[in-house]
Design a protein around this motif. Structure first.
Motif, short mmCIF file in Angstrom:
data_model
loop_
_atom_site.label_atom_id
_atom_site.label_comp_id
_atom_site.label_asym_id
_atom_site.label_seq_id
_atom_site.Cartn_x
_atom_site.Cartn_y
_atom_site.Cartn_z
N PHE A 1 40.62 41.07 31.42
CA PHE A 1 40.04 42.35 31.03
C PHE A 1 40.24 43.34 32.16
O PHE A 1 40.29 42.96 33.34
CB PHE A 1 38.54 42.23 30.76
N MET B 1 37.23 36.04 24.48
CA MET B 1 38.47 35.94 25.26
C MET B 1 39.04 34.53 25.11
O MET B 1 38.48 33.68 24.41
CB MET B 1 38.22 36.26 26.73
N TRP C 1 41.03 44.90 26.75
CA TRP C 1 41.44 43.49 26.73
C TRP C 1 42.95 43.43 26.91
O TRP C 1 43.71 43.84 26.04
CB TRP C 1 41.02 42.82 25.44
N MET D 1 31.54 38.27 28.86
CA MET D 1 32.91 37.96 28.46
C MET D 1 33.04 36.45 28.46
O MET D 1 33.06 35.81 29.52
CB MET D 1 33.89 38.62 29.43
N LEU E 1 31.95 39.93 24.39
CA LEU E 1 33.38 40.12 24.17
C LEU E 1 34.04 38.75 24.20
O LEU E 1 33.80 37.96 25.12
CB LEU E 1 33.99 41.01 25.25
#
Length: 362
Positions: free
Chosen positions: A104, A299, A98, A262, A297
């Protein structure tokens, strides 16, 4: 004085930009068919199921509203040192770093793929709180990069100019000329549901619920999107910027199993203004479930102060949303800026809550 000036500039900028009156929202449009409907009208792009409806007066209302959050404390964001040396050479499995915000670095085999690469100091006006998780010099010259849309926290001129001209860019409709004007001719432009191959990779441009505008590019003159990135070994879904919408379920149905999702969890307040364009952490968790992805993930948090909530609030809110849903953080990785994470093999990974649902044929 500063707020008054910002409001005045916002009103002038938004009022001067030509854009057709948005069609009213039709609740019946939230079905899979609307995701395949035409998305360009009178020379402008739109989301057929929920055209963006906020304007200058809404922006003024937001900026005049008292912020309910206390932002006096310094943000507590985990940052780890990372030279980026691991981006060189071969990765035996897959490793994701990250860099911060929506950036990413996916290191899968011999390849490095960047998402919305932003190594600059500012997103037009807002300055970053923390430096990029890896230095831009660590990015290989043969890297691939996808861009979701033209907003300044996702498309950064300094980054595009500094990365090697040999970097291969994949962008939504209307953005290729911007790259070529900067001497970056190695660019592929795609519309929703279109794919391009590069070596073993397949990049598929997918719908998102957002909008676009940039100096020199009027409101919705360029497309916005999310991306499915397939290496042959893993499938990655990168959402870019988006509100919650029914596309997540359709993507999971058509492209599952998705290994890594993500998803943005930050820049979500106030909800009356942001709901159409940015998910909050609870909606991001719903999106993860709808996608049926194995792993999530987070973000779009921790780097730029864009909205009323503190930049370190979103990960806390994500944990609360998961707990309130009666679930655990298994399959959800809250990363540090500069942190790297190995994608578990499918046979041994901790599955997300809906990952074992059967796949429906397209």
């Amino acid at each position: 004085m500063r707020r008054t000036l910002l409001i005045a500039l916002a009103v002038v900028a938004m009022a001067c930009l030509p854009y057709p009156e948005p069609r009213p929202y039709d609740p019946g449009a939230d079905d899979a068919a609307s995701l395949y409907a035409p998305y360009r009208r009178d020379g402008y792009f739109e989301t057929p199921w929920r055209p963006f409806s906020k304007g200058a007066l809404d922006l003024v209302r937001w900026m005049l509203t008292r912020n309910p959050y206390d932002k006096s404390a310094a943000p507590q964001v985990e940052v780890v040192a990372n030279s980026g040396a691991d981006l060189a050479g071969r990765q035996n499995s897959a490793r994701i770093t990250w860099v911060g915000h929506a950036t990413f670095a996916i290191h899968d085999g011999d390849d490095v793929v960047l998402t919305d690469p932003h190594f600059g100091h500012r997103a037009l006006v807002p300055a970053r709180y923390f430096p990029p998780g890896v230095p831009i010099e660590a990015v290989p010259d043969d890297a691939l990069a996808v861009v979701s849309h033209n907003h300044y926290d996702h498309l950064d001129a300094y980054t595009v100019d500094t990365l090697a001209p040999s970097v291969r860019w994949f962008v939504p409709l209307g953005l290729a000329d911007w790259f070529r004007a900067r001497g970056r001719d190695n660019v592929v432009e795609l519309g929703w549901w279109e794919s391009a191959r590069h070596g073993r990779w397949t990049m598929t441009c997918l719908p998102a619920q957002h909008w676009s505008r940039r100096i020199g590019q009027g409101t919705n003159e360029t497309l916005w999107c999310s991306w499915l990135l397939e290496s042959g070994d893993y499938r990655y879904y990168f959402a870019g910027d988006t509100g919650y919408f029914h596309g997540f379920a359709e993507f999971g149905r058509r492209f599952g199993p998705i290994d890594v999702a993500m998803l943005p969890i930050g820049a979500y307040e106030p909800r009356w203004f942001m709901r159409e364009q940015h998910m909050d952490p609870a909606e991001a968790y719903r999106g993860f479930l709808a996608l049926g992805a194995r792993l999530l993930l987070q973000m779009q948090c921790g780097r730029f102060d864009l909205t009323p909530e503190p930049v370190d609030e979103a990960p806390k809110a994500l944990r609360r949303a998961v707990e309130e849903a009666g679930a655990t953080m298994d399959g959800i990785e809250v990363m540090a800026i500069g942190g790297s994470w190995h994608v578990p093999e499918r046979a041994t990974a901790s599955l997300g809550p809906t990952a074992q649902q059967p796949r429906t044929s397209p």
